[in-house]
Design an enzyme around this catalytic site. Structure first.
Site, PDB file in Angstrom:
ATOM      1  N   LEU A 208       0.887  -1.209   0.038  1.00  0.00           N
ATOM      2  CA  LEU A 208       0.040  -0.166   0.009  1.00  0.00           C
ATOM      3  C   LEU A 208       0.902   1.320  -0.027  1.00  0.00           C
ATOM      4  O   LEU A 208       0.651   2.095   0.702  1.00  0.00           O
ATOM      5  CB  LEU A 208      -0.961  -0.116   1.119  1.00  0.00           C
ATOM      6  CG  LEU A 208      -1.820  -1.066   1.359  1.00  0.00           C
ATOM      7  CD1 LEU A 208      -2.482  -1.180   2.620  1.00  0.00           C
ATOM      8  CD2 LEU A 208      -3.005  -1.169   0.307  1.00  0.00           C
ATOM      9  N   ASP A 239       9.262  -4.503  -7.002  1.00  0.00           N
ATOM     10  CA  ASP A 239       9.917  -5.707  -7.320  1.00  0.00           C
ATOM     11  C   ASP A 239      10.934  -5.979  -6.007  1.00  0.00           C
ATOM     12  O   ASP A 239      11.205  -7.368  -5.607  1.00  0.00           O
ATOM     13  CB  ASP A 239      10.955  -5.633  -8.382  1.00  0.00           C
ATOM     14  CG  ASP A 239       9.951  -5.407  -9.605  1.00  0.00           C
ATOM     15  OD1 ASP A 239       8.770  -5.982  -9.632  1.00  0.00           O
ATOM     16  OD2 ASP A 239      10.236  -4.636 -10.579  1.00  0.00           O
TER      17      ASP A 239
HETATM   18  O1  RIB Z   1       8.470  -3.051 -11.817  1.00  0.00           O
HETATM   19  C1  RIB Z   1       9.462  -2.039 -12.690  1.00  0.00           C
HETATM   20  C2  RIB Z   1       9.814  -2.704 -13.909  1.00  0.00           C
HETATM   21  O2  RIB Z   1       8.706  -2.826 -14.560  1.00  0.00           O
HETATM   22  C3  RIB Z   1      10.723  -1.955 -14.585  1.00  0.00           C
HETATM   23  O3  RIB Z   1      12.286  -2.278 -14.158  1.00  0.00           O
HETATM   24  C4  RIB Z   1      10.410  -2.284 -16.120  1.00  0.00           C
HETATM   25  O4  RIB Z   1      11.338  -2.984 -16.701  1.00  0.00           O
HETATM   26  C5  RIB Z   1       9.002  -3.125 -15.968  1.00  0.00           C
HETATM   27  O5  RIB Z   1       9.418  -4.478 -16.281  1.00  0.00           O
END
Ligand code: RIB
Length: 311
Positions: A208, A239
């Site tokens: 969030l 990520d």
């Molecule tokens: O989540 C970010 C990523 O989303 C970036 O690095 C870009 O490549 C896309 O995949």
């Protein structure tokens, strides 16, 4: 040992005062490229978290865009299972970052679209498989089913958002989504907690942003407030969260501890430009966790609880 299977992109990034509206042209600042792609970013974050060997199944083109991605992943100690489809470009992403650090991303999948079921390496020795949705959905489904059959914990970061089959969701042990993705999958009605409860996976985490994150594990909810940092660029923060979360779970940490580590790492990932370039090292995450004795913790927790619709 963790296996990540997913996309790798070269990110083409421009900062601008605001993200252009449809039909608008915005004059931005300096252009930069960074190693990116949700799969590659998550693998690098998992490896940098330390404590667990990280492998990545990826596809790159035979072009100049591939080398910086390979170099970034190799320098972090990620073991690569490389697919090189001929005549296809490396995946690219076109990113505008605004003055608040928010972004808008368009991905040209290139070689990522060539990953298919037969590319999955043998699964012996892996405890977790971490997937995202920047490779073809039938491939993601095939990998999840194979990993489930082999007894791995299957973790899916359902980004970018899209509808998922019941078969795929049934193979997922832990689903990680942001609020938009949560509402795409669970419907738009009710609170965040209602949406988490409606999803069929054993465990679901929703991130969030600066508020923090909420997880439902079986019938138990965990709340983790966000860490305050100066935000430069939020690209790759989600990520980083996923990679560090899975590294911690694979290292036998509790869900509560894994959420805390992942949240601290994701916050630090917002303090620098780029995706893989901004993923913090384990020592920096540990330092933030030690110094983060927040006076407003109780208030932040109460605000998060209220936002999520929890008593
Ligand atoms: O989540 C970010 C990523 O989303 C970036 O690095 C870009 O490549 C896309 O995949």
């Amino acid at each position: 040992m963790v296996l990540v299977a997913g996309s790798a992109n070269l990110d083409f990034v421009v900062r601008a005062p605001h993200i252009p509206a449809p039909g608008e042209t915005v004059l931005g600042g300096t252009f930069q490229t960074f190693a990116g792609g949700k799969g590659a970013n998550q693998a690098l974050a998992c490896a940098r978290a330390g404590g667990v060997a990280t492998h990545l199944l990826l596809a790159l083109g035979e072009d100049a865009f591939a080398a910086p991605i390979e170099a970034s992943l190799s320098s972090a100690g990620v073991t690569l299972h490389m697919v090189r489809p001929g005549g296809v470009a490396t995946g690219t992403a076109f990113i505008c970052v605004d003055d608040q650090g928010e972004n808008a991303i368009t991905v040209a999948p290139g070689a990522n679209a060539c990953l298919h079921a037969a590319h999955l390496p043998p699964l012996q020795g892996f405890s977790h498989l971490l997937l995202q949705l920047e490779i073809p959905l039938p491939t993601v489904t095939a990998y999840a089913l194979a990993a489930q059959a082999a007894g791995l914990q299957v973790v899916l970061n359902a980004a970018p958002a899209g509808p998922l089959s019941a078969a795929l969701l049934a193979a997922v042990d832990l689903l990680v989504v942001n609020e938009g993705e949560l509402r795409t999958l669970a419907g738009n009605s009710g609170s965040v907690a209602d949406c988490l409860t409606r999803l069929p996976c054993d465990a679901v985490v929703v991130t969030l942003g600066a508020r923090g994150c909420v997880a439902r594990q079986g019938g138990t909810f965990h709340l983790q407030t966000g860490f305050k940092v100066p935000v430069v660029d939020t690209t790759g923060a989600g990520d980083t969260f996923c990679g560090v979360l899975v590294a911690a779970l694979a290292g036998q940490h509790t869900m509560a501890d894994a959420l805390r580590q992942a949240s601290a790492a994701a916050a630090l990932a917002c303090t620098e430009m780029g995706a893989q370039s901004s993923v913090p090292h384990a020592a920096d995450v540990a330092a933030l966790l030690i110094q983060a004795t927040r006076t407003d913790e109780a208030a932040a927790l109460q605000a998060l609880r209220q936002f999520a619709g929890l008593p």
